[in-house]
Motif scaffolding. Sequence first.
Motif, PDB file in Angstrom:
ATOM      1  N   TRP A  31       0.034  13.745  -8.128  1.00  0.00           N
ATOM      2  CA  TRP A  31      -0.313  12.245  -7.732  1.00  0.00           C
ATOM      3  C   TRP A  31      -0.417  11.599  -9.071  1.00  0.00           C
ATOM      4  O   TRP A  31      -0.670  10.328  -9.234  1.00  0.00           O
ATOM      5  N   GLN A  32      -1.088  12.239 -10.050  1.00  0.00           N
ATOM      6  CA  GLN A  32      -1.275  12.145 -11.425  1.00  0.00           C
ATOM      7  C   GLN A  32       0.455  11.094 -11.829  1.00  0.00           C
ATOM      8  O   GLN A  32       0.596  10.291 -12.606  1.00  0.00           O
ATOM      9  N   GLN A  33       1.304  11.943 -11.610  1.00  0.00           N
ATOM     10  CA  GLN A  33       2.060  11.673 -12.257  1.00  0.00           C
ATOM     11  C   GLN A  33       3.282  10.338 -10.671  1.00  0.00           C
ATOM     12  O   GLN A  33       3.668   9.685 -11.833  1.00  0.00           O
ATOM     13  N   LEU A  34       2.542  10.377  -9.991  1.00  0.00           N
ATOM     14  CA  LEU A  34       3.370   9.206  -8.600  1.00  0.00           C
ATOM     15  C   LEU A  34       2.636   7.948  -9.003  1.00  0.00           C
ATOM     16  O   LEU A  34       2.804   7.120 -10.114  1.00  0.00           O
ATOM     17  N   MET A  35       0.981   8.389 -10.360  1.00  0.00           N
ATOM     18  CA  MET A  35       0.243   6.743 -10.360  1.00  0.00           C
ATOM     19  C   MET A  35       1.045   6.028 -11.573  1.00  0.00           C
ATOM     20  O   MET A  35       0.631   4.913 -12.066  1.00  0.00           O
ATOM     21  N   SER A  36       1.914   7.448 -12.755  1.00  0.00           N
ATOM     22  CA  SER A  36       2.440   6.777 -13.823  1.00  0.00           C
ATOM     23  C   SER A  36       3.291   5.511 -13.986  1.00  0.00           C
ATOM     24  O   SER A  36       3.766   4.835 -14.533  1.00  0.00           O
ATOM     25  N   HIS A  37       3.236   5.577 -12.364  1.00  0.00           N
ATOM     26  CA  HIS A  37       4.806   4.780 -12.344  1.00  0.00           C
ATOM     27  C   HIS A  37       3.392   2.841 -11.335  1.00  0.00           C
ATOM     28  O   HIS A  37       4.812   2.011 -11.195  1.00  0.00           O
ATOM     29  N   PHE A  38       3.042   3.291 -10.929  1.00  0.00           N
ATOM     30  CA  PHE A  38       1.862   1.631 -11.055  1.00  0.00           C
ATOM     31  C   PHE A  38       0.807   1.286 -11.211  1.00  0.00           C
ATOM     32  O   PHE A  38       1.137   1.634 -12.594  1.00  0.00           O
ATOM     33  N   PRO A  39       0.593   0.375 -11.522  1.00  0.00           N
ATOM     34  CA  PRO A  39       0.212  -0.766 -12.207  1.00  0.00           C
ATOM     35  C   PRO A  39      -1.180  -0.265 -12.336  1.00  0.00           C
ATOM     36  O   PRO A  39      -1.947   0.379 -12.366  1.00  0.00           O
ATOM     37  N   ARG A  40      -1.254  -0.093 -13.800  1.00  0.00           N
ATOM     38  CA  ARG A  40      -2.616   0.477 -14.618  1.00  0.00           C
ATOM     39  C   ARG A  40      -3.722   0.650 -13.723  1.00  0.00           C
ATOM     40  O   ARG A  40      -4.222  -0.214 -13.897  1.00  0.00           O
ATOM     41  N   GLY A  41      -4.471   1.495 -13.617  1.00  0.00           N
ATOM     42  CA  GLY A  41      -5.950   0.909 -12.609  1.00  0.00           C
ATOM     43  C   GLY A  41      -5.999   0.603 -11.317  1.00  0.00           C
ATOM     44  O   GLY A  41      -6.527   0.222 -10.684  1.00  0.00           O
ATOM     45  N   VAL A  42      -5.229   0.956 -10.884  1.00  0.00           N
ATOM     46  CA  VAL A  42      -4.494   0.114  -9.520  1.00  0.00           C
ATOM     47  C   VAL A  42      -5.732   1.200  -8.589  1.00  0.00           C
ATOM     48  O   VAL A  42      -5.729   2.279  -8.676  1.00  0.00           O
ATOM     49  N   PRO A  43      -6.947   0.048  -7.014  1.00  0.00           N
ATOM     50  CA  PRO A  43      -7.258   1.337  -6.545  1.00  0.00           C
ATOM     51  C   PRO A  43      -6.435   1.726  -5.696  1.00  0.00           C
ATOM     52  O   PRO A  43      -5.220   2.230  -5.618  1.00  0.00           O
ATOM     53  N   ARG A  44      -7.214   2.782  -5.554  1.00  0.00           N
ATOM     54  CA  ARG A  44      -7.179   4.236  -4.027  1.00  0.00           C
ATOM     55  C   ARG A  44      -8.442   4.436  -3.332  1.00  0.00           C
ATOM     56  O   ARG A  44      -9.361   4.025  -3.863  1.00  0.00           O
ATOM     57  N   ALA A  45      -7.931   4.612  -2.565  1.00  0.00           N
ATOM     58  CA  ALA A  45      -8.749   5.236  -0.773  1.00  0.00           C
ATOM     59  C   ALA A  45      -8.516   6.539  -0.849  1.00  0.00           C
ATOM     60  O   ALA A  45      -7.742   7.372  -0.908  1.00  0.00           O
ATOM     61  N   THR A 103       1.163  -1.423  -0.197  1.00  0.00           N
ATOM     62  CA  THR A 103      -0.034   0.066  -0.374  1.00  0.00           C
ATOM     63  C   THR A 103       0.577   0.863  -0.457  1.00  0.00           C
ATOM     64  O   THR A 103       1.530   1.049   1.132  1.00  0.00           O
ATOM     65  N   PHE A 104       1.032   2.119  -1.353  1.00  0.00           N
ATOM     66  CA  PHE A 104       1.605   3.123  -0.735  1.00  0.00           C
ATOM     67  C   PHE A 104       0.541   4.229  -0.665  1.00  0.00           C
ATOM     68  O   PHE A 104       0.039   4.888  -1.295  1.00  0.00           O
ATOM     69  N   ASP A 105       1.233   5.097   0.992  1.00  0.00           N
ATOM     70  CA  ASP A 105       0.764   5.978   1.422  1.00  0.00           C
ATOM     71  C   ASP A 105       1.293   7.395   0.641  1.00  0.00           C
ATOM     72  O   ASP A 105       2.682   7.679   1.311  1.00  0.00           O
ATOM     73  N   ILE A 106       0.375   8.200  -0.304  1.00  0.00           N
ATOM     74  CA  ILE A 106       1.038   9.358  -0.799  1.00  0.00           C
ATOM     75  C   ILE A 106       1.628  10.599   0.454  1.00  0.00           C
ATOM     76  O   ILE A 106       2.408  11.093   0.425  1.00  0.00           O
ATOM     77  N   GLY A 107       0.772  10.510   1.122  1.00  0.00           N
ATOM     78  CA  GLY A 107       0.607  11.673   2.116  1.00  0.00           C
ATOM     79  C   GLY A 107       1.838  10.894   3.192  1.00  0.00           C
ATOM     80  O   GLY A 107       2.733  12.034   3.677  1.00  0.00           O
ATOM     81  N   HIS A 139      -2.923   5.092  -0.957  1.00  0.00           N
ATOM     82  CA  HIS A 139      -3.340   5.632  -0.044  1.00  0.00           C
ATOM     83  C   HIS A 139      -4.178   7.541  -0.271  1.00  0.00           C
ATOM     84  O   HIS A 139      -2.290   7.563  -0.458  1.00  0.00           O
ATOM     85  N   CYS A 140      -4.342   7.848  -0.503  1.00  0.00           N
ATOM     86  CA  CYS A 140      -4.836   9.055  -0.722  1.00  0.00           C
ATOM     87  C   CYS A 140      -4.670  10.622   0.358  1.00  0.00           C
ATOM     88  O   CYS A 140      -5.868   9.852   0.575  1.00  0.00           O
ATOM     89  N   LYS A 141      -4.168  11.653   0.916  1.00  0.00           N
ATOM     90  CA  LYS A 141      -4.514  12.583   1.497  1.00  0.00           C
ATOM     91  C   LYS A 141      -3.257  13.625   0.738  1.00  0.00           C
ATOM     92  O   LYS A 141      -2.342  13.732   1.109  1.00  0.00           O
ATOM     93  N   GLY A 142      -3.950  14.996   1.040  1.00  0.00           N
ATOM     94  CA  GLY A 142      -3.308  15.948   0.826  1.00  0.00           C
ATOM     95  C   GLY A 142      -2.778  16.572   2.064  1.00  0.00           C
ATOM     96  O   GLY A 142      -2.543  15.579   3.018  1.00  0.00           O
ATOM     97  N   ILE A 143      -2.095  16.951   1.685  1.00  0.00           N
ATOM     98  CA  ILE A 143      -0.611  17.730   2.893  1.00  0.00           C
ATOM     99  C   ILE A 143      -0.943  19.435   3.550  1.00  0.00           C
ATOM    100  O   ILE A 143      -0.546  19.933   2.334  1.00  0.00           O
ATOM    101  N   ILE A 144      -0.608  19.685   4.409  1.00  0.00           N
ATOM    102  CA  ILE A 144      -0.762  20.724   5.052  1.00  0.00           C
ATOM    103  C   ILE A 144       0.349  21.036   5.980  1.00  0.00           C
ATOM    104  O   ILE A 144       0.306  19.924   6.923  1.00  0.00           O
ATOM    105  N   PHE A 145       1.206  22.413   6.411  1.00  0.00           N
ATOM    106  CA  PHE A 145       1.878  21.896   7.503  1.00  0.00           C
ATOM    107  C   PHE A 145       1.407  22.536   8.131  1.00  0.00           C
ATOM    108  O   PHE A 145       0.768  24.231   8.158  1.00  0.00           O
TER     109      PHE A 145
END
Length: 250
Positions: A212-226, A160-164, A188-194
């Motif tokens: 995030w679109q740039q990140l998704m290009s490294h993953f299998p196509r259509g990977v589930p996201r939450a 599971t790749f947690d973006i944040g 796992h998708c979440k925005g970040i503020i400091f």
Amino acid sequence: MPSVLVATSAFGHRMIAEQGQAAMLPCLSNAGADGVEIRRELLPEDFDDFDALGRACDEHGLTVVYSAADELWSGDMLSPSLPARLDEAAALGAVAIKLSLGRYTGTSTDTWQRLSALIAASPVAWVMVENDQTRDGGTVAPLLACLEDATGAGCPLHMTFDIGNWHWTGDDPVLAADRLGRFVAYVHCKGIIFGQGRPHASVPDLAEMQTWQQLMSHFPRGVPRAIEYPLQAPELTGFVREQLERLRAL
């Protein structure tokens, strides 16, 4: 696995403590979610009716991913709680279980075979480790070592790749995606503020969604996201629907 889910933690610990995770299911179903991530740490301490919770998810047309904060590894040893967590996930009817990596330092062929046997014996299709917010389990090097070792041992372990969470450990998310992307089965998708010198989860802005679109290009196509960022609005179902569509468009 389904394409777009919501982790129940997105509704806030206070709401879940007052109403329970099952109370969120009608909102998710009406908003068009494909699935729900049930969080073990948000269940009551003495909770044991996983079958009923799983049936409720199924009745609302929601596929289940089960999240447990247990660490898969302590050095070269598997967590003794793993069989119990797999049983809980099976009772929920979960298609996947997500665990923290823990402290992985390498292990024996016998241990990899034991993990493979546990996974093969479970009806849960996907066993995943997540990059958490710790140095041991949330940085690229130990995750890459574990997942490469799993591949070498023929063990079907995924990530599971947690973006944040990379913002807590200081790793570059794009570099992490490049190194780990081939192992990713769930995002796992979440925005970040400091604020006050530390990161906090937030609703992502347009600039974050573009990265995030740039990140998704490294993953299998259509990977589930939450969604794992705060979902709070006067008209909650409509807001959840809007956020789900944003993720679906990635």
